[in-house]
Design a protein around this motif. Structure first.
Motif, PDB file in Angstrom:
ATOM      1  N   MET A   1       0.853  -1.190   0.000  1.00  0.00           N
ATOM      2  CA  MET A   1       0.000   0.000   0.000  1.00  0.00           C
ATOM      3  C   MET A   1       0.888   1.240   0.000  1.00  0.00           C
ATOM      4  SD  MET A   1      -2.971   1.151   2.707  1.00  0.00           S
ATOM      5  CE  MET A   1      -3.940  -0.328   2.411  1.00  0.00           C
ATOM      6  N   SER A   2       1.136   1.792  -1.173  1.00  0.00           N
ATOM      7  CA  SER A   2       2.089   2.896  -1.289  1.00  0.00           C
ATOM      8  C   SER A   2       1.677   4.128  -0.500  1.00  0.00           C
ATOM      9  CB  SER A   2       2.298   3.260  -2.761  1.00  0.00           C
ATOM     10  OG  SER A   2       1.086   3.690  -3.349  1.00  0.00           O
ATOM     11  N   THR A   3       0.363   4.330  -0.329  1.00  0.00           N
ATOM     12  CA  THR A   3      -0.094   5.508   0.416  1.00  0.00           C
ATOM     13  C   THR A   3       0.184   5.397   1.906  1.00  0.00           C
ATOM     14  OG1 THR A   3      -2.310   4.537   0.560  1.00  0.00           O
ATOM     15  CG2 THR A   3      -1.888   6.083  -1.251  1.00  0.00           C
ATOM     16  N   SER A   4       0.580   4.197   2.373  1.00  0.00           N
ATOM     17  CA  SER A   4       0.880   4.010   3.801  1.00  0.00           C
ATOM     18  C   SER A   4       2.354   4.239   4.112  1.00  0.00           C
ATOM     19  CB  SER A   4       0.509   2.589   4.237  1.00  0.00           C
ATOM     20  OG  SER A   4       1.483   1.643   3.784  1.00  0.00           O
ATOM     21  N   ILE A   5       3.181   4.419   3.068  1.00  0.00           N
ATOM     22  CA  ILE A   5       4.630   4.424   3.253  1.00  0.00           C
ATOM     23  C   ILE A   5       5.140   5.844   3.504  1.00  0.00           C
ATOM     24  CG2 ILE A   5       6.850   3.870   2.169  1.00  0.00           C
ATOM     25  CD1 ILE A   5       5.339   1.766   0.501  1.00  0.00           C
ATOM     26  N   PHE A   6       6.006   5.979   4.500  1.00  0.00           N
ATOM     27  CA  PHE A   6       6.664   7.262   4.728  1.00  0.00           C
ATOM     28  C   PHE A   6       8.076   7.034   5.248  1.00  0.00           C
ATOM     29  CE2 PHE A   6       4.054   6.272   8.431  1.00  0.00           C
ATOM     30  CZ  PHE A   6       4.907   6.485   9.504  1.00  0.00           C
ATOM     31  N   ALA A   7       8.844   8.099   5.330  1.00  0.00           N
ATOM     32  CA  ALA A   7      10.247   8.001   5.737  1.00  0.00           C
ATOM     33  C   ALA A   7      10.336   7.659   7.226  1.00  0.00           C
ATOM     34  CB  ALA A   7      10.968   9.310   5.449  1.00  0.00           C
ATOM     35  N   PRO A   8      11.072   6.618   7.590  1.00  0.00           N
ATOM     36  CA  PRO A   8      11.188   6.252   9.006  1.00  0.00           C
ATOM     37  C   PRO A   8      12.161   7.154   9.750  1.00  0.00           C
ATOM     38  CG  PRO A   8      12.523   4.783   7.665  1.00  0.00           C
ATOM     39  CD  PRO A   8      11.802   5.687   6.710  1.00  0.00           C
ATOM     40  N   ARG A   9      12.023   7.184  11.064  1.00  0.00           N
ATOM     41  CA  ARG A   9      13.019   7.823  11.917  1.00  0.00           C
ATOM     42  C   ARG A   9      14.088   6.766  12.207  1.00  0.00           C
ATOM     43  NH1 ARG A   9      10.526   9.862  17.136  1.00  0.00           N
ATOM     44  NH2 ARG A   9      12.506  10.993  17.286  1.00  0.00           N
ATOM     45  N   ILE A  10      15.309   7.054  11.822  1.00  0.00           N
ATOM     46  CA  ILE A  10      16.372   6.061  11.886  1.00  0.00           C
ATOM     47  C   ILE A  10      17.455   6.490  12.882  1.00  0.00           C
ATOM     48  CG2 ILE A  10      18.244   4.971  10.572  1.00  0.00           C
ATOM     49  CD1 ILE A  10      15.531   3.870   9.836  1.00  0.00           C
ATOM     50  N   ASP A  11      17.794   5.591  13.789  1.00  0.00           N
ATOM     51  CA  ASP A  11      18.906   5.828  14.710  1.00  0.00           C
ATOM     52  C   ASP A  11      20.244   5.530  14.060  1.00  0.00           C
ATOM     53  OD1 ASP A  11      17.551   6.809  16.877  1.00  0.00           O
ATOM     54  OD2 ASP A  11      17.696   4.986  18.096  1.00  0.00           O
ATOM     55  N   SER A  12      20.244   4.497  13.194  1.00  0.00           N
ATOM     56  CA  SER A  12      21.507   4.058  12.613  1.00  0.00           C
ATOM     57  C   SER A  12      21.277   3.448  11.244  1.00  0.00           C
ATOM     58  CB  SER A  12      22.183   3.036  13.534  1.00  0.00           C
ATOM     59  OG  SER A  12      23.357   2.515  12.963  1.00  0.00           O
ATOM     60  N   ALA A  13      22.064   3.912  10.256  1.00  0.00           N
ATOM     61  CA  ALA A  13      22.089   3.305   8.923  1.00  0.00           C
ATOM     62  C   ALA A  13      23.552   3.031   8.601  1.00  0.00           C
ATOM     63  CB  ALA A  13      21.473   4.235   7.886  1.00  0.00           C
ATOM     64  N   PHE A  14      23.855   1.818   8.171  1.00  0.00           N
ATOM     65  CA  PHE A  14      25.259   1.448   8.011  1.00  0.00           C
ATOM     66  C   PHE A  14      25.434   0.376   6.948  1.00  0.00           C
ATOM     67  CE2 PHE A  14      23.344  -1.200  11.260  1.00  0.00           C
ATOM     68  CZ  PHE A  14      23.747  -2.475  10.921  1.00  0.00           C
ATOM     69  N   LEU A  15      26.682   0.224   6.533  1.00  0.00           N
ATOM     70  CA  LEU A  15      27.087  -0.844   5.622  1.00  0.00           C
ATOM     71  C   LEU A  15      28.214  -1.613   6.281  1.00  0.00           C
ATOM     72  CD1 LEU A  15      26.652  -1.969   2.676  1.00  0.00           C
ATOM     73  CD2 LEU A  15      28.665  -0.604   2.060  1.00  0.00           C
ATOM     74  N   LEU A  16      28.041  -2.932   6.411  1.00  0.00           N
ATOM     75  CA  LEU A  16      29.123  -3.794   6.881  1.00  0.00           C
ATOM     76  C   LEU A  16      29.865  -4.330   5.664  1.00  0.00           C
ATOM     77  CD1 LEU A  16      27.556  -5.900   9.789  1.00  0.00           C
ATOM     78  CD2 LEU A  16      29.031  -3.892   9.948  1.00  0.00           C
ATOM     79  N   THR A  17      31.165  -4.131   5.627  1.00  0.00           N
ATOM     80  CA  THR A  17      31.984  -4.568   4.499  1.00  0.00           C
ATOM     81  C   THR A  17      32.376  -6.036   4.666  1.00  0.00           C
ATOM     82  OG1 THR A  17      34.100  -4.016   5.522  1.00  0.00           O
ATOM     83  CG2 THR A  17      32.910  -2.220   4.416  1.00  0.00           C
ATOM     84  N   PRO A  18      32.974  -6.656   3.640  1.00  0.00           N
ATOM     85  CA  PRO A  18      33.400  -8.052   3.774  1.00  0.00           C
ATOM     86  C   PRO A  18      34.360  -8.288   4.942  1.00  0.00           C
ATOM     87  CG  PRO A  18      33.352  -7.442   1.470  1.00  0.00           C
ATOM     88  CD  PRO A  18      33.100  -6.179   2.240  1.00  0.00           C
ATOM     89  N   SER A  19      35.117  -7.262   5.342  1.00  0.00           N
ATOM     90  CA  SER A  19      36.026  -7.400   6.486  1.00  0.00           C
ATOM     91  C   SER A  19      35.341  -7.049   7.798  1.00  0.00           C
ATOM     92  CB  SER A  19      37.254  -6.507   6.286  1.00  0.00           C
ATOM     93  OG  SER A  19      36.871  -5.133   6.278  1.00  0.00           O
ATOM     94  N   LYS A  20      34.010  -6.815   7.754  1.00  0.00           N
ATOM     95  CA  LYS A  20      33.160  -6.473   8.907  1.00  0.00           C
ATOM     96  C   LYS A  20      33.425  -5.068   9.438  1.00  0.00           C
ATOM     97  CE  LYS A  20      30.484  -8.962   9.840  1.00  0.00           C
ATOM     98  NZ  LYS A  20      29.190  -9.198   9.123  1.00  0.00           N
ATOM     99  N   GLU A  21      34.050  -4.214   8.608  1.00  0.00           N
ATOM    100  CA  GLU A  21      34.140  -2.801   8.971  1.00  0.00           C
ATOM    101  C   GLU A  21      32.747  -2.193   8.841  1.00  0.00           C
ATOM    102  OE1 GLU A  21      36.185   1.400   7.460  1.00  0.00           O
ATOM    103  OE2 GLU A  21      36.550  -0.477   6.387  1.00  0.00           O
ATOM    104  N   ARG A  22      32.376  -1.388   9.828  1.00  0.00           N
ATOM    105  CA  ARG A  22      31.058  -0.760   9.830  1.00  0.00           C
ATOM    106  C   ARG A  22      31.184   0.678   9.337  1.00  0.00           C
ATOM    107  NH1 ARG A  22      26.230  -1.471  13.787  1.00  0.00           N
ATOM    108  NH2 ARG A  22      25.133   0.525  13.688  1.00  0.00           N
ATOM    109  N   VAL A  23      30.523   0.970   8.212  1.00  0.00           N
ATOM    110  CA  VAL A  23      30.579   2.291   7.600  1.00  0.00           C
ATOM    111  C   VAL A  23      29.221   2.974   7.782  1.00  0.00           C
ATOM    112  CG1 VAL A  23      30.937   3.579   5.464  1.00  0.00           C
ATOM    113  CG2 VAL A  23      32.228   1.466   5.886  1.00  0.00           C
TER     114      VAL A  23
END
Length: 256
Positions: A31-53
């Motif tokens: 339901m696209s009309t229900s979707i909105f931007a969340p409040r995010i505490d943390s957004a990250f990418l874990l690399t193959p070496s497990k470095e957190r970016v």
């Protein structure tokens, strides 16, 4: 529909050196009309070496197929070959089913979401047959870990998962929903409880995006101080007593 959910999206098979995008949504995929931007505490990418970016999320307002809608997005760089995890942790909030016609019981919601990404050589089929599940962990308190590479899943196949809470197997509730289904009311949604080893299995009955959800309810009452007003339900500064904590973890996969 009620009780919105957090989920993440990103291309799950990319070439080394490719710049991709990770997306954060909150609502109901069907339901696209229900979707909105969340409040995010943390957004990250874990690399193959497990470095957190840490990732810098930017607000978006238009998506093909959905049109005008709110979401968050960030650029993702895949410098090295191997396994990446795009992860999100939502800012905790409270919810009561009575706000949408259910039985009243205020709970604190803690939500996490991830996508597993494999980066390989352009044009090759070097996706791993099955790295250790540690390669696919985002470090969430409640973690969904596929038994084999989710980016190699095909429509019609079954896929096993392990669910852990604080690193230990747990009999969490789960569901698996195709993106176009109402995850709360469609009879085709697969639901159940993991076994004592934390294992459960789903059938990917059709190709496309699937959201795998695991949830756990903790009997830990407390007080939530509202940081902002929410319609008629509460105002910023209100002290809201909740009875339980609901921990939810989502994993998004695509069946070929």
């Amino acid at each position: 529909m009620s009780d919105h959910m957090l989920w993440a999206e990103a291309r799950d098979l990319v070439s080394v050196g490719e710049i991709g995008k990770g997306y954060a949504f909150f609502g109901h995929p069907s339901m696209s009309t229900s979707i909105f931007a969340p409040r995010i505490d943390s957004a990250f990418l874990l690399t193959p070496s497990k470095e957190r970016v840490s990732l810098n999320l930017q607000r978006g307002g238009w998506l093909p197929g959905f049109g005008h809608m709110e979401f968050l997005q960030a650029e993702i760089m895949h410098y090295w070959p191997g396994e990446y995890v795009f992860g999100l942790a939502r800012t905790p909030g409270v919810y009561d089913l009575s706000w949408h016609g259910g039985k009243s019981s205020l709970f604190l919601s803690r939500s996490y979401a991830k996508v597993i990404i494999h980066a390989g050589a352009e044009g090759s089929d070097d996706a791993a047959a099955g790295p250790s599940s540690d390669a696919w962990s985002a470090g969430f308190p409640l973690e969904i870990l596929p038994v084999r590479a989710p980016y190699k899943a095909k429509a019609g196949q079954s896929l096993d998962f392990d669910v852990k809470y604080l690193g230990k197997p747990v009999k969490a509730g789960y569901y698996a929903s195709y993106w176009a289904w109402d995850e709360q009311g469609d009879s085709r949604v697969q639901r159940g409880t993991a076994d004592k080893e934390g294992r459960f299995s789903i059938n990917l009955s059709r190709g496309g995006m699937w959201i795998i959800d695991a949830s756990l309810t903790l009997n830990e009452p407390g007080i939530y101080v509202a940081e902002e007003s929410k319609s008629r339900f509460y105002k910023a500064g209100d002290r809201l007593e909740y009875n339980t904590i609901q921990v939810k973890s989502e994993m998004t996969i695509w069946a070929r």
